[in-house]
Design an enzyme around this catalytic site. Structure first.
Site, PDB file in Angstrom:
ATOM      1  N   ALA A  24       0.825  -1.207   0.000  1.00 21.78           N
ATOM      2  CA  ALA A  24       0.000   0.000   0.000  1.00 21.78           C
ATOM      3  C   ALA A  24       0.859   1.256   0.000  1.00 21.78           C
ATOM      4  O   ALA A  24       0.526   2.246   0.624  1.00 21.78           O
ATOM      5  CB  ALA A  24      -0.932  -0.012   1.207  1.00 21.78           C
ATOM      6  N   GLY A  25       1.974   1.188  -0.743  1.00 18.30           N
ATOM      7  CA  GLY A  25       2.761   2.396  -0.995  1.00 18.30           C
ATOM      8  C   GLY A  25       2.193   3.091  -2.220  1.00 18.30           C
ATOM      9  O   GLY A  25       1.052   2.839  -2.643  1.00 18.30           O
ATOM     10  N   ALA A  27       2.836   2.809  -5.441  1.00 17.19           N
ATOM     11  CA  ALA A  27       2.452   1.956  -6.584  1.00 17.19           C
ATOM     12  C   ALA A  27       1.128   1.248  -6.317  1.00 17.19           C
ATOM     13  O   ALA A  27       0.229   1.229  -7.171  1.00 17.19           O
ATOM     14  CB  ALA A  27       3.552   0.937  -6.865  1.00 17.19           C
ATOM     15  N   SER A  54       7.237   5.054   0.517  1.00 15.04           N
ATOM     16  CA  SER A  54       6.914   6.177  -0.383  1.00 15.04           C
ATOM     17  C   SER A  54       6.688   7.460   0.405  1.00 15.04           C
ATOM     18  O   SER A  54       6.986   8.554  -0.070  1.00 15.04           O
ATOM     19  CB  SER A  54       5.639   5.879  -1.184  1.00 15.04           C
ATOM     20  OG  SER A  54       5.632   4.598  -1.715  1.00 15.04           O
ATOM     21  N   ALA A  55       6.122   7.331   1.596  1.00 18.02           N
ATOM     22  CA  ALA A  55       5.803   8.523   2.382  1.00 18.02           C
ATOM     23  C   ALA A  55       7.071   9.239   2.851  1.00 18.02           C
ATOM     24  O   ALA A  55       7.018  10.389   3.265  1.00 18.02           O
ATOM     25  CB  ALA A  55       4.938   8.152   3.581  1.00 18.02           C
ATOM     26  N   ALA A  57       9.695   9.732   0.903  1.00 21.65           N
ATOM     27  CA  ALA A  57      10.417  10.298  -0.240  1.00 21.65           C
ATOM     28  C   ALA A  57      10.524  11.807  -0.082  1.00 21.65           C
ATOM     29  O   ALA A  57       9.568  12.482   0.300  1.00 21.65           O
ATOM     30  CB  ALA A  57       9.702   9.952  -1.534  1.00 21.65           C
ATOM     31  N   GLU A 125      18.347  17.903 -10.156  1.00 21.95           N
ATOM     32  CA  GLU A 125      19.024  16.904  -9.313  1.00 21.95           C
ATOM     33  C   GLU A 125      20.153  16.294 -10.125  1.00 21.95           C
ATOM     34  O   GLU A 125      20.219  16.461 -11.351  1.00 21.95           O
ATOM     35  CB  GLU A 125      18.039  15.839  -8.820  1.00 21.95           C
ATOM     36  CG  GLU A 125      17.146  16.372  -7.714  1.00 21.95           C
ATOM     37  CD  GLU A 125      16.262  15.319  -7.072  1.00 21.95           C
ATOM     38  OE1 GLU A 125      16.378  14.125  -7.406  1.00 21.95           O
ATOM     39  OE2 GLU A 125      15.436  15.710  -6.231  1.00 21.95           O
ATOM     40  N   HIS A 242      22.394   5.724  -1.342  1.00 21.98           N
ATOM     41  CA  HIS A 242      22.216   7.182  -1.414  1.00 21.98           C
ATOM     42  C   HIS A 242      23.419   7.813  -0.742  1.00 21.98           C
ATOM     43  O   HIS A 242      23.772   7.441   0.377  1.00 21.98           O
ATOM     44  CB  HIS A 242      20.926   7.604  -0.710  1.00 21.98           C
ATOM     45  CG  HIS A 242      20.510   8.993  -1.068  1.00 21.98           C
ATOM     46  ND1 HIS A 242      21.217  10.102  -0.675  1.00 21.98           N
ATOM     47  CD2 HIS A 242      19.486   9.454  -1.814  1.00 21.98           C
ATOM     48  CE1 HIS A 242      20.627  11.190  -1.147  1.00 21.98           C
ATOM     49  NE2 HIS A 242      19.575  10.825  -1.852  1.00 21.98           N
ATOM     50  N   ARG A 288      24.751   9.295  -8.477  1.00 18.07           N
ATOM     51  CA  ARG A 288      24.804   8.794  -7.100  1.00 18.07           C
ATOM     52  C   ARG A 288      25.909   7.790  -6.821  1.00 18.07           C
ATOM     53  O   ARG A 288      26.516   7.805  -5.758  1.00 18.07           O
ATOM     54  CB  ARG A 288      23.489   8.075  -6.788  1.00 18.07           C
ATOM     55  CG  ARG A 288      22.496   9.006  -6.276  1.00 18.07           C
ATOM     56  CD  ARG A 288      21.252   8.307  -5.941  1.00 18.07           C
ATOM     57  NE  ARG A 288      20.300   9.391  -5.836  1.00 18.07           N
ATOM     58  CZ  ARG A 288      19.032   9.254  -5.642  1.00 18.07           C
ATOM     59  NH1 ARG A 288      18.520   8.049  -5.529  1.00 18.07           N
ATOM     60  NH2 ARG A 288      18.254  10.284  -5.541  1.00 18.07           N
ATOM     61  N   HIS A 347      19.516   2.441  -0.313  1.00 16.87           N
ATOM     62  CA  HIS A 347      18.399   3.362  -0.552  1.00 16.87           C
ATOM     63  C   HIS A 347      17.370   2.794  -1.514  1.00 16.87           C
ATOM     64  O   HIS A 347      16.169   3.015  -1.336  1.00 16.87           O
ATOM     65  CB  HIS A 347      18.988   4.659  -1.100  1.00 16.87           C
ATOM     66  CG  HIS A 347      17.984   5.727  -1.409  1.00 16.87           C
ATOM     67  ND1 HIS A 347      17.175   6.291  -0.449  1.00 16.87           N
ATOM     68  CD2 HIS A 347      17.654   6.340  -2.581  1.00 16.87           C
ATOM     69  CE1 HIS A 347      16.398   7.220  -1.012  1.00 16.87           C
ATOM     70  NE2 HIS A 347      16.651   7.250  -2.304  1.00 16.87           N
ATOM     71  N   ARG A 382      19.883   3.831 -10.713  1.00 11.25           N
ATOM     72  CA  ARG A 382      18.687   4.629 -11.027  1.00 11.25           C
ATOM     73  C   ARG A 382      18.986   6.126 -11.016  1.00 11.25           C
ATOM     74  O   ARG A 382      19.714   6.617 -10.148  1.00 11.25           O
ATOM     75  CB  ARG A 382      17.596   4.322  -9.991  1.00 11.25           C
ATOM     76  CG  ARG A 382      16.366   5.191 -10.113  1.00 11.25           C
ATOM     77  CD  ARG A 382      15.316   4.775  -9.124  1.00 11.25           C
ATOM     78  NE  ARG A 382      15.695   4.973  -7.756  1.00 11.25           N
ATOM     79  CZ  ARG A 382      15.651   6.138  -7.111  1.00 11.25           C
ATOM     80  NH1 ARG A 382      15.273   7.239  -7.731  1.00 11.25           N
ATOM     81  NH2 ARG A 382      15.997   6.208  -5.834  1.00 11.25           N
ATOM     82  N   LEU A 388       9.605   7.234  -7.873  1.00 10.27           N
ATOM     83  CA  LEU A 388       8.170   7.473  -7.702  1.00 10.27           C
ATOM     84  C   LEU A 388       7.510   7.501  -9.077  1.00 10.27           C
ATOM     85  O   LEU A 388       6.391   7.024  -9.273  1.00 10.27           O
ATOM     86  CB  LEU A 388       7.916   8.789  -6.966  1.00 10.27           C
ATOM     87  CG  LEU A 388       8.502   8.942  -5.557  1.00 10.27           C
ATOM     88  CD1 LEU A 388       8.093  10.276  -4.955  1.00 10.27           C
ATOM     89  CD2 LEU A 388       8.068   7.810  -4.639  1.00 10.27           C
TER      90      LEU A 388
END
Ligand code: SIN
Length: 516
Positions: A24-25, A27, A54-55, A57, A125, A242, A288, A347, A382, A388
């Site tokens: 329940a993120g 996606a 996700s919360a 991020a 970024e 990260h 990164r 990360h 990535r 996201l």
């Protein structure tokens, strides 16, 4: 007391649903909403929104939204950082469909930051050739998106929320397909959720490492369950570190978003020397993997590393980067007055369950999206703020594919025994993963960590965290080269012909119930 080993013959509740989303993120919730008007059940171990990675991020969603930018340029940047393993078609899809998915999020009420002229305010970024990261309230994007989606999901009559269920195993139908999922309730009871279509929308594997920006519970369970059920897995060795997790002795480590460097913050050593120019001409805005290794090298030379945002951000910290500001202050560091101590931390997992461009896995009835999936969009490394974006782009593609999809589901046979590992038992492995499967790896270290995972597997047969760690370590040992986020001190060169590492279970998982 809750049992720690679940066997096929364990009794439990049995439910029947058409479509179940596990996770329940971002996606999972986005997919559930996109599936309307189909009825769908979403399974979450915790109340919605609270613990989803996700919360947490902070960066945003990258998309070609400015007049000077283009999906071609976004796809090219995605491919350029991916260590030669990005699928160009997946990168093109990500870049082309990204802007429409951001419009979907706007419609769901996500208040992305605006410029004075009303257009979306886009940030730069690392390794992006244009400012293209849409953010919310500076570094509040994850929370803002998850709040909006949680509200929409709770208001939807079409979505059933099954909170307090932790997935432990896919249910196989004995014919090479998947017929649902087995989960444990918070009280330790077992639930079998039989379904025509099962979608794994689960997080990554950072919790396998002692130093991580992920929730500790994110231990690669999604790809481990898929692997055990016989799905094709790709590139588990590619774990992104990260560069700027706060080195403040908390577990997990709070993130100091890459957007800080986009705004001009710089990395310095303990004498205040800006060192990134020694490692890469792009200095603090290098990709990164380059920045993480540079920090690793400084630390290995005995120097502490800091992110200095005093000149670039200074008094704007509380308003521009409220999440970073609060976390730093909590750790006793006022980033307006002092540089933040940082270190690289696990990360994001680029590897995972292989899907096609619709999100379908190699098993009938099983789909995957979010961090547990390997869509081909990230390769070996990535691009910042593509995660996201990938979650929403490929979740929407699954929804499109599932509309009207019928499946003649065979009844589930059952699942192989699986242990649930107590958190305390994980700690030696997490320390070994950070020490030996981190930014710099070699054969001796990886072998030692693999031996430890093997010994622990004897005590905790079928534990998903151990399956995941074993896959990462075996693949990292087998990849005798350096590429993207995977750096081998004993094989520092890239072998041009080396490609993806595909992994497939070749022997049945625990064919007979384990005693214990
Ligand atoms: C960050 O804000 O630096 C993290 C965003 C990402 O992982 O893409």
């Amino acid at each position: 007391m809750a049992p720690s080993l679940y066997r096929p013959q364990d009794a439990g509740d049995s439910l029947r649903r058409e479509i179940v989303i596990v996770g329940a993120g971002l996606a999972g919730l986005f997919l559930a909403l996109k599936l309307a008007p189909a009825r769908v059940s979403v399974m979450s171990p915790t109340p919605l929104g609270i613990a989803a990675a996700s919360a947490w991020a902070q960066g945003g969603l990258a998309a070609a939204l400015s007049p000077e930018d283009s999906p071609e340029a976004h796809a090219a940047d995605t491919i350029a950082v991916g260590g030669g393993l990005v699928d160009p078609v997946a990168a093109r899809i990500l870049a082309e469909e990204g802007p429409a998915r951001i419009r979907d999020l706007l419609e769901l009420g996500v208040a992305f930051d605006r410029s004075p002229d009303g257009s979306l305010r886009l940030s730069l970024e690392a390794a992006h050739s244009f400012p293209r990261v849409a953010r919310v309230g500076g570094d509040l994007v994850g929370k803002a998106i998850m709040d909006a989606l949680t509200n929409a999901v709770r208001a939807s009559a079409q979505i059933e929320i099954l909170e307090g269920l932790r997935a432990i195993s896919l249910l196989e139908d004995g014919k090479g397909g998947i017929s649902g999922i087995a989960a444990t309730r918070n009280d330790g009871g077992l639930v079998r959720l039989h379904a025509d279509q099962t979608i794994l929308a689960m997080g990554g594997a950072g919790g396998l490492f002692r130093l991580t920006t992920n929730p500790r519970e994110a231990r690669g369970q999604g790809f481990a369950m898929a692997f055990r059920a016989g799905a094709l897995i790709a590139d588990p060795e590619f774990v992104q570190f990260h560069p700027t997790a706060m080195d403040v002795d908390t577990d997990p480590a709070p993130l100091a978003t890459e957007a800080l460097r986009g705004e001009g913050a710089i990395l310095v050593d303990d004498r205040g020397r800006a060192f990134m120019g020694d490692y890469d001409p792009r200095a603090d805005l290098a990709p990164r993997d380059v920045v993480s290794r540079a920090i690793g090298a400084e630390m290995a030379a005995g120097r502490q590393v800091f992110l200095d945002g005093r000149a670039a951000i200074g008094d704007h910290f509380p308003t521009e980067f409220p999440v970073v500001f609060e976390a730093a202050m909590k750790a006793g560091c006022d980033p307006r007055r002092a540089p933040i101590p940082v270190a690289p931390a696990a990360h994001y997992h680029m590897g995972g369950i292989v899907t096609d461009l619709r999100g379908k896995t190699s098993l009938d009835g099983l789909w995957a999206c979010g961090e547990c999936a390997a869509t081909g969009a990230h390769g070996a490394n990535r691009l910042a703020s593509n995660s996201l974006l990938e979650a929403v782009v490929f979740a929407a593609r699954i929804a499109e594919s599932l509309h009207g999809e019928q499946r003649d589901t065979a009844p589930a046979s059952d699942f192989a025994p699986v242990s649930v590992m107590p958190d305390a038992e994980m700690q030696p492995l997490r320390a070994a993963m950070t020490a030996h499967a981190g930014v710099v790896r070699d054969e001796a270290g990886l072998s030692a960590a693999l031996d430890l995972a093997g010994q622990m597997s004897e005590r905790f047969p079928g534990a998903l965290a151990l399956v995941a760690a074993t896959q990462i370590l075996e693949a990292a040992l087998a990849r005798q080269e350096s590429r993207g986020a995977h750096f081998r001190a004993d094989y520092p060169d890239t072998v041009p012909e080396a490609r993806h590492s595909f992994r497939l279970r070749t022997t049945p998982v625990s064919p007979s119930p384990v005693e214990g």
